[in-house]
Write a protein that holds these residues in place. Structure first.
Motif, PDB file in Angstrom:
ATOM      1  N   PHE A   1      -6.303 -11.311  11.108  1.00  0.00           N
ATOM      2  CA  PHE A   1      -6.456 -10.022  10.439  1.00  0.00           C
ATOM      3  C   PHE A   1      -6.751  -8.939  11.480  1.00  0.00           C
ATOM      4  CE2 PHE A   1     -10.433 -12.291  10.660  1.00  0.00           C
ATOM      5  CZ  PHE A   1     -11.288 -11.371  11.230  1.00  0.00           C
TER       6      PHE A   1
ATOM      7  N   LEU B   1      -0.768  -2.865   3.771  1.00  0.00           N
ATOM      8  CA  LEU B   1      -1.078  -4.122   4.433  1.00  0.00           C
ATOM      9  C   LEU B   1       0.053  -5.128   4.228  1.00  0.00           C
ATOM     10  CD1 LEU B   1      -3.449  -5.382   6.024  1.00  0.00           C
ATOM     11  CD2 LEU B   1      -4.199  -6.421   3.876  1.00  0.00           C
ATOM     12  N   ARG B   2       0.472  -5.743   5.341  1.00  0.00           N
ATOM     13  CA  ARG B   2       1.554  -6.734   5.303  1.00  0.00           C
ATOM     14  C   ARG B   2       1.090  -8.025   5.970  1.00  0.00           C
ATOM     15  NH1 ARG B   2       6.878  -4.826   5.401  1.00  0.00           N
ATOM     16  NH2 ARG B   2       7.461  -6.990   5.878  1.00  0.00           N
ATOM     17  N   VAL B   3       1.620  -9.160   5.489  1.00  0.00           N
ATOM     18  CA  VAL B   3       1.330 -10.463   6.080  1.00  0.00           C
ATOM     19  C   VAL B   3       2.562 -10.921   6.850  1.00  0.00           C
ATOM     20  CG1 VAL B   3       0.717 -12.864   5.636  1.00  0.00           C
ATOM     21  CG2 VAL B   3      -0.270 -11.046   4.220  1.00  0.00           C
TER      22      VAL B   3
ATOM     23  N   THR C   1      -2.119 -10.498   9.493  1.00  0.00           N
ATOM     24  CA  THR C   1      -2.052  -9.327   8.613  1.00  0.00           C
ATOM     25  C   THR C   1      -2.001  -8.080   9.486  1.00  0.00           C
ATOM     26  OG1 THR C   1      -4.459  -9.229   8.445  1.00  0.00           O
ATOM     27  CG2 THR C   1      -3.291 -10.451   6.731  1.00  0.00           C
TER      28      THR C   1
ATOM     29  N   GLY D   1      -1.921  -3.883   9.385  1.00  0.00           N
ATOM     30  CA  GLY D   1      -2.252  -2.744   8.549  1.00  0.00           C
ATOM     31  C   GLY D   1      -1.571  -1.474   9.034  1.00  0.00           C
TER      32      GLY D   1
END
Length: 301
Positions: free
Chosen positions: A38, A106-108, A135, A137
């Motif tokens: 993250f 937000l993307r994974v 993740t 952002g």
């Protein structure tokens, strides 16, 4: 001898433990030291370290390693580093990825899975390293604060204005000079020649004769002769008759090529005005004579 026995036993124990620790693993395996999953944004570099456990007899096929520079839509593999032991056995694989995605929310993402090939005995084997999530952002929040200066994009600043007063003054002065030069050239090459042509005696006579019809009557013919007489008198500065033609040519040598034609003109004029009966003079010849006199007069100006 009794005192040396414990020390010898301790030494043998240490050597046994060291040999056991340095022994090659029995099965192929890997332990991944994964980065945090993250808190990344565009431009960040993420490092993944994988500790390899390779049994003796197996050799890594380095063609199965990923290639640096391979890029997906979000991650680019920038560096691949393989650390080996003194005996050439691969011990650690390091992969450096850089984030190239700048999402609006937000993307994974996933660092892709790997399959490493090993050749040797007792058989060829493969080792799979699973994918690892990340993740990413956005650089700014989707809905920034509505306060002034933090909302929508602000308009571009106007470019700084340069002081052009000196340039404008110089251009105005140059324009005035150019206009004066153009006026002078127009005066010399247009106004003066046009005005001089209108003032020249043969020029005025040519304008009048050219307006005559193709078949003029007696009054118009006599007016044409009078126009040409008036032009000759104006150029000579006196009333010119045929006896004074030689004196006229001596004072105005530019008309010397037309001496015989001027003598013919006086003869035709005498016949027109003092002959018995109506005369039919050749008006085309008279017009051509007037044009040649005008050309000589213009060339001498």
């Amino acid at each position: 001898m009794t005192q040396r026995a414990p020390a010898l036993a301790a030494t043998l124990l240490i050597l046994a433990l060291a040999g056991q620790a340095g022994a090659a693993p029995q099965t192929l395996g890997a332990r991944s030291d994964e980065p945090r999953a993250f808190g990344y944004t565009v431009g960040d570099v993420v490092t993944r370290r994988i500790a390899l456990e390779v049994p003796s007899g197996l050799r890594l096929d380095e063609a199965s390693l990923p290639r640096a520079g391979s890029r997906g839509r979000a991650l680019e593999l920038q560096r691949v580093a393989l650390r080996k032991s003194l005996t050439g056995v691969p011990e650690e694989l390091q992969l450096d990825y850089q984030v190239f995605l700048a999402p609006r929310e937000l993307r994974v993402l996933e660092m892709p899975a790997l399959v490493l090939r090993f050749e040797g005995s007792p058989r060829e084997q493969q080792l799979r390293i699973d994918a690892w999530p990340l993740t990413v952002g956005p650089l700014t929040p989707a809905d920034p604060s509505p306060r002034e200066g933090l909302g929508e994009l602000r308009p571009d600043l106007a470019p700084p204005m340069l002081d052009t007063s000196t340039v404008r003054t110089r251009l105005a002065a140059e324009a005035v000079v150019v206009l004066l030069l153009l006026a002078y050239l127009a005066q010399v090459y247009l106004v003066l020649p046009w005005s001089a042509r209108r003032r020249r005696p043969f020029g005025r006579a040519w304008t009048a004769l050219r307006a005559l019809p193709d078949a003029p009557d007696a009054a118009q013919r006599r007016a044409a002769y009078q126009q040409l007489h008036a032009a000759l008198n104006a150029v000579a500065g006196e009333v010119l008759f045929e006896p004074g033609l030689a004196r006229f040519v001596a004072r105005q040598p530019r008309f010397a090529p037309l001496r015989d034609e001027l003598a013919g003109f006086f003869a035709q004029s005498r016949a027109e005005f003092f002959g018995s009966g109506p005369q039919a003079g050749d008006m085309r010849w008279l017009l051509a004579l007037c044009r040649r006199c005008r050309d000589l007069e213009r060339g001498a100006a």
